[in-house]
Design a protein around this motif. Structure first.
Motif, PDB file in Angstrom:
ATOM      1  N   VAL A   3      45.811  32.231  44.282  1.00 38.74           N
ATOM      2  CA  VAL A   3      45.103  33.240  43.669  1.00 38.74           C
ATOM      3  C   VAL A   3      43.644  32.758  43.538  1.00 38.74           C
ATOM      4  CG1 VAL A   3      44.452  35.105  41.951  1.00 38.74           C
ATOM      5  CG2 VAL A   3      46.826  34.450  42.421  1.00 38.74           C
ATOM      6  N   ALA A   4      42.520  33.493  44.205  1.00 42.55           N
ATOM      7  CA  ALA A   4      40.928  33.266  44.063  1.00 42.55           C
ATOM      8  C   ALA A   4      40.285  34.114  43.037  1.00 42.55           C
ATOM      9  CB  ALA A   4      40.639  33.412  45.608  1.00 42.55           C
ATOM     10  N   ILE A   5      39.186  33.615  42.466  1.00 38.97           N
ATOM     11  CA  ILE A   5      38.333  34.594  41.496  1.00 38.97           C
ATOM     12  C   ILE A   5      36.992  34.464  42.151  1.00 38.97           C
ATOM     13  CG2 ILE A   5      37.587  34.392  39.312  1.00 38.97           C
ATOM     14  CD1 ILE A   5      39.874  32.484  38.625  1.00 38.97           C
ATOM     15  N   PRO A   6      36.542  35.660  42.601  1.00 40.03           N
ATOM     16  CA  PRO A   6      35.358  35.796  43.098  1.00 40.03           C
ATOM     17  C   PRO A   6      34.308  35.328  41.992  1.00 40.03           C
ATOM     18  CG  PRO A   6      36.635  37.712  43.454  1.00 40.03           C
ATOM     19  CD  PRO A   6      37.424  36.999  42.342  1.00 40.03           C
ATOM     20  N   ASP A   7      33.265  34.818  42.804  1.00 37.22           N
ATOM     21  CA  ASP A   7      32.067  34.426  41.984  1.00 37.22           C
ATOM     22  C   ASP A   7      31.493  35.299  40.709  1.00 37.22           C
ATOM     23  OD1 ASP A   7      32.406  31.739  42.724  1.00 37.22           O
ATOM     24  OD2 ASP A   7      30.649  32.192  44.272  1.00 37.22           O
ATOM     25  N   ARG A   8      31.448  36.613  41.279  1.00 36.37           N
ATOM     26  CA  ARG A   8      30.809  37.534  40.201  1.00 36.37           C
ATOM     27  C   ARG A   8      31.681  37.706  38.822  1.00 36.37           C
ATOM     28  NH1 ARG A   8      33.530  42.551  40.716  1.00 36.37           N
ATOM     29  NH2 ARG A   8      34.948  42.815  42.215  1.00 36.37           N
ATOM     30  N   ILE A   9      32.851  37.757  39.219  1.00 30.45           N
ATOM     31  CA  ILE A   9      33.996  37.761  37.953  1.00 30.45           C
ATOM     32  C   ILE A   9      33.813  36.646  37.135  1.00 30.45           C
ATOM     33  CG2 ILE A   9      36.450  37.828  37.320  1.00 30.45           C
ATOM     34  CD1 ILE A   9      36.929  39.815  39.601  1.00 30.45           C
ATOM     35  N   ASP A  22      41.980  43.016  36.201  1.00 30.49           N
ATOM     36  CA  ASP A  22      42.403  41.750  35.748  1.00 30.49           C
ATOM     37  C   ASP A  22      41.252  41.262  34.893  1.00 30.49           C
ATOM     38  OD1 ASP A  22      44.561  41.959  37.231  1.00 30.49           O
ATOM     39  OD2 ASP A  22      43.387  40.891  39.020  1.00 30.49           O
ATOM     40  N   ALA A  23      39.959  41.244  34.999  1.00 27.86           N
ATOM     41  CA  ALA A  23      39.073  40.634  34.365  1.00 27.86           C
ATOM     42  C   ALA A  23      38.991  41.446  32.922  1.00 27.86           C
ATOM     43  CB  ALA A  23      37.656  40.727  34.894  1.00 27.86           C
ATOM     44  N   ALA A  24      39.065  42.837  32.995  1.00 24.55           N
ATOM     45  CA  ALA A  24      39.004  43.704  31.574  1.00 24.55           C
ATOM     46  C   ALA A  24      40.257  43.360  31.003  1.00 24.55           C
ATOM     47  CB  ALA A  24      39.015  45.080  32.123  1.00 24.55           C
ATOM     48  N   LEU A  25      41.515  43.196  31.478  1.00 27.57           N
ATOM     49  CA  LEU A  25      42.585  42.522  30.713  1.00 27.57           C
ATOM     50  C   LEU A  25      42.476  41.241  29.897  1.00 27.57           C
ATOM     51  CD1 LEU A  25      45.570  43.146  29.682  1.00 27.57           C
ATOM     52  CD2 LEU A  25      46.201  41.805  31.892  1.00 27.57           C
ATOM     53  N   ALA A  26      41.778  40.195  30.716  1.00 22.96           N
ATOM     54  CA  ALA A  26      41.451  38.922  29.956  1.00 22.96           C
ATOM     55  C   ALA A  26      40.746  39.127  29.094  1.00 22.96           C
ATOM     56  CB  ALA A  26      41.169  37.936  31.328  1.00 22.96           C
ATOM     57  N   ALA A  27      39.492  39.915  29.291  1.00 22.36           N
ATOM     58  CA  ALA A  27      38.648  40.091  28.282  1.00 22.36           C
ATOM     59  C   ALA A  27      39.202  40.659  26.804  1.00 22.36           C
ATOM     60  CB  ALA A  27      37.428  40.974  28.640  1.00 22.36           C
ATOM     61  N   ARG A  28      40.174  41.547  27.080  1.00 22.98           N
ATOM     62  CA  ARG A  28      40.637  42.094  25.660  1.00 22.98           C
ATOM     63  C   ARG A  28      41.573  41.472  25.235  1.00 22.98           C
ATOM     64  NH1 ARG A  28      41.244  46.440  29.248  1.00 22.98           N
ATOM     65  NH2 ARG A  28      43.627  46.040  29.521  1.00 22.98           N
ATOM     66  N   LEU A  29      42.316  40.418  25.956  1.00 23.73           N
ATOM     67  CA  LEU A  29      43.410  39.495  25.340  1.00 23.73           C
ATOM     68  C   LEU A  29      42.841  38.326  24.646  1.00 23.73           C
ATOM     69  CD1 LEU A  29      46.264  40.051  28.045  1.00 23.73           C
ATOM     70  CD2 LEU A  29      46.100  41.118  25.459  1.00 23.73           C
ATOM     71  N   MET A  82      39.784  30.088  29.488  1.00 31.50           N
ATOM     72  CA  MET A  82      41.021  30.646  29.463  1.00 31.50           C
ATOM     73  C   MET A  82      41.196  32.097  29.734  1.00 31.50           C
ATOM     74  SD  MET A  82      42.421  28.737  26.084  1.00 31.50           S
ATOM     75  CE  MET A  82      41.125  29.030  24.973  1.00 31.50           C
ATOM     76  N   ALA A  83      39.983  32.792  29.639  1.00 30.54           N
ATOM     77  CA  ALA A  83      40.097  34.069  29.928  1.00 30.54           C
ATOM     78  C   ALA A  83      40.211  34.116  31.631  1.00 30.54           C
ATOM     79  CB  ALA A  83      38.496  35.111  29.675  1.00 30.54           C
ATOM     80  N   LEU A  84      39.395  33.342  32.279  1.00 29.69           N
ATOM     81  CA  LEU A  84      39.688  33.211  33.848  1.00 29.69           C
ATOM     82  C   LEU A  84      41.003  32.906  34.265  1.00 29.69           C
ATOM     83  CD1 LEU A  84      36.485  31.372  34.573  1.00 29.69           C
ATOM     84  CD2 LEU A  84      36.768  33.688  35.355  1.00 29.69           C
ATOM     85  N   ARG A  85      41.709  31.841  33.605  1.00 29.63           N
ATOM     86  CA  ARG A  85      43.015  31.545  33.822  1.00 29.63           C
ATOM     87  C   ARG A  85      43.867  32.905  33.560  1.00 29.63           C
ATOM     88  NH1 ARG A  85      44.062  26.062  34.788  1.00 29.63           N
ATOM     89  NH2 ARG A  85      45.912  26.712  35.286  1.00 29.63           N
ATOM     90  N   ALA A  86      43.600  33.773  32.404  1.00 32.68           N
ATOM     91  CA  ALA A  86      44.415  34.836  32.256  1.00 32.68           C
ATOM     92  C   ALA A  86      44.137  35.941  33.240  1.00 32.68           C
ATOM     93  CB  ALA A  86      43.937  35.456  30.817  1.00 32.68           C
ATOM     94  N   ALA A  87      43.049  36.020  33.738  1.00 35.96           N
ATOM     95  CA  ALA A  87      42.804  37.057  34.819  1.00 35.96           C
ATOM     96  C   ALA A  87      43.497  36.889  36.025  1.00 35.96           C
ATOM     97  CB  ALA A  87      41.170  36.924  35.023  1.00 35.96           C
ATOM     98  N   ARG A  88      43.503  35.318  36.517  1.00 32.58           N
ATOM     99  CA  ARG A  88      44.219  34.726  37.815  1.00 32.58           C
ATOM    100  C   ARG A  88      45.712  34.908  37.710  1.00 32.58           C
ATOM    101  NH1 ARG A  88      45.132  29.379  38.812  1.00 32.58           N
ATOM    102  NH2 ARG A  88      45.277  28.846  40.983  1.00 32.58           N
ATOM    103  N   ALA A  89      46.257  34.800  36.369  1.00 33.77           N
ATOM    104  CA  ALA A  89      47.703  35.165  36.301  1.00 33.77           C
ATOM    105  C   ALA A  89      47.955  36.536  36.354  1.00 33.77           C
ATOM    106  CB  ALA A  89      48.276  34.505  34.885  1.00 33.77           C
TER     107      ALA A  89
END
Length: 544
Positions: free
Chosen positions: A157-163, A205-212, A184-191
């Protein structure tokens, strides 16, 4: 599916990257699901675990027997699954620091800290900042999901730079200066993307990671700013090329950060949001309340002899007493092992030093603030509390105050040694009304239990004439009220709480004397009480 259940699935999917969680509330369903999804076993770690058991040490008995050093590996070296810290709010800071250090050095375990504290008791901050999730399991709903395919997909799974930029911006906007929450937010978004079967992280995914991950840690929130009118843009040249659409309409990192901020705002309680918008830091948590309760009976204090035991967990070996215990057995042991030279010392010979240390005492005043004498009693109780607090800093003792009036008992001053806080809390307290004495006794037992759980010694001081007239259910019935008070007094005696009954009535044969006998309290008739005499009496018991 609740977000706590999603966090459980994400943690099971990437336990090494997300490190763990601090959980509050009923945890059985969460732990069962996590164990099933992660396919790992739990190592339970109670707050009273010994440091040697955590980090390992030399096995003295085995070393003496074999003649070569024998090392006992600790739990932190052997654990390769899920470490469950039970009653994490009571874990001493020195042990929490050892666990945190192991996590920083890449230990292959995941920490689940079950925070069972009340009021301001919290799990140690040093652990909370190293795990991804801070979860309230009140609304937890168990989930039935298969993460085997997501586990295979996760490494790709890749993470775009903007995220990446957007999550870092939102972390800074929430006042999180450490890199850990953003990582850890980036790891959560990736998962989350892998769990959804995708090879690239998207905005959801980024929004979910930000909330959690980020929202529970927020210490500030950007205040709303008034929008200023933008100047009109100059007309574009006729021959200007058409803007390319390389991003296919994807938002910029700043636009994504704004969206994530909205997602965080929607997940915050209204009261918390109002405080954060004023840039007010949340009340500091008690990092490991158990650190206060650590009893150093084998480490420091006044010498109190020796006893048989092993020199572990900081206990000190009493060498002379150990040799004295081994001496009578030397002829027999030399015949059994003639090759071995020197003194033959075995495990049963070990003697360790004992020390006696004074523990913190909390004087809990239960003041009858009802009736015509309320103002006088409250004034003397305030004076006694202030006089006691003048000595508390030296003795490291505390005081608390419970007022009995109307139809209930109220904890006016939680256990404290701060004179300034006490004066502020005691100023202008009202009095009058009925006497719900049973409620006062029960409230004092609750406070005493909290003091004991923190490792202290409670002393409950009653200032009353014992004339209860409000029953436990709030009805005005003197006979029932006296029976309720006597029943509560007997429960206090069974609980083994030290008590002092200061009888403010004119006679020594009234209901206060009977209550003192029922609860096994020291009895002190003091119809003309003054702050100095009350303080002197309580001081004598606290130092006994």
């Amino acid at each position: 599916m609740s977000e706590a259940a999603l966090a459980c699935a994400l943690l099971a999917l990437d336990p090494g990257g997300l490190k763990g969680a601090v959980i509050r509330g009923h945890a059985d369903a969460f732990l069962a699901t996590l164990r099933h999804l992660a396919q790992r076993r739990f190592h339970r770690v109670p707050p009273h675990i010994g440091i040697d058991r955590l980090t390992g040490s030399i096995d003295v008995a085995a070393t003496l027997k074999s003649g070569t050093p024998v090392h006992d590996r600790g739990l932190l070296a052997d654990a390769d699954g899920l470490i469950l810290l039970t009653s994490a709010e009571r874990l001493p800071l020195d042990k929490a620091a050892l666990i945190a250090a192991a996590m920083d050095h890449g230990a292959p375990f995941t920490v689940i800290a079950h925070d069972e504290g009340i009021d301001d008791e919290r799990a140690p901050l040093i652990l909370a900042e190293r795990v991804a999730f801070l979860l309230d399991l009140t609304a937890y709903e168990a989930l039935d999901i298969d993460i085997s395919a997501a586990r295979l997909l996760l490494p790709s799974v890749a993470i775009p730079d903007r995220i990446t930029e957007g999550l870092c911006q939102i972390a800074l906007a929430l006042g999180l200066t450490s890199l850990r929450p953003a990582v850890m937010a980036l790891r959560a978004a990736r998962a989350a993307a892998a769990l959804d079967g995708r090879r690239e992280v998207d905005d959801d995914d980024a929004a979910l990671a930000a909330r959690l991950v980020l929202a529970p840690r927020a210490v500030t929130y950007p205040a709303a700013q008034e929008e200023e009118p933008e100047p009109p843009e100059p007309p574009a040249p006729q021959d200007s090329p058409e803007p390319n659409d390389e991003q296919d309409g994807a938002p910029t990192p700043q636009e994504l950060a704004d969206r994530l901020l909205d997602a965080v705002k929607a997940s915050l309680p209204a009261g918390l949001l109002a405080a954060l918008e004023k840039n007010l830091r949340q009340p500091g948590s008690r990092a490991g309340a158990g650190a206060v309760s650590q009893k150093a009976g084998l480490r420091r204090g006044r010498p109190a002899g020796t006893r048989q035991g092993e020199p572990k967990n900081g206990a000190r070996l009493a060498l002379v007493d150990t040799l004295r215990a081994a001496a009578p057995w030397q002829p027999l042991r030399r015949r059994g092992n003639p090759v071995r030279k020197g003194v033959h010392v075995e495990k049963q010979d070990f003697r360790i030093r004992r020390f006696k240390e004074k523990r913190e005492t909390t004087a809990i005043f239960v003041v009858d603030a009802s009736g015509s004498a309320a103002l006088h009693r409250m004034a003397e109780a305030k004076g006694a509390v202030e006089l006691l607090l003048a000595d508390c800093y030296v003795r490291r003792d505390r005081t608390a105050l419970i007022a009995v009036r109307g139809k209930q008992a109220e904890l006016l001053l939680p256990p404290t040694r701060s004179l300034q806080r006490a004066k502020k809390s005691l100023a202008g307290l009202p009095g009058g009304g009925g006497t719900p004495l049973a409620a006062g006794i029960e409230q004092s037992m609750l406070v005493a239990d909290q003091v004991r759980r923190a490792g202290g010694v409670p002393l409950v001081v009653f200032l009353t004439d014992g004339k209860a007239n409000i029953a436990r259910d709030g009805t005005a019935d003197r006979a029932v009220a006296l029976r309720d008070a006597e029943a509560a007094a007997k429960l206090m005696r069974l609980a083994g709480v030290r008590t002092l009954m200061i009888d403010l009535s004119e006679t020594r044969t009234g209901p206060a004397r009977k209550l003192a006998e029922a609860m096994g309290a020291d009895y002190l008739p003091l119809p003309h009480a003054d702050a100095a005499r009350i303080s002197a009496s309580v001081n004598a018991m606290m130092q006994a």
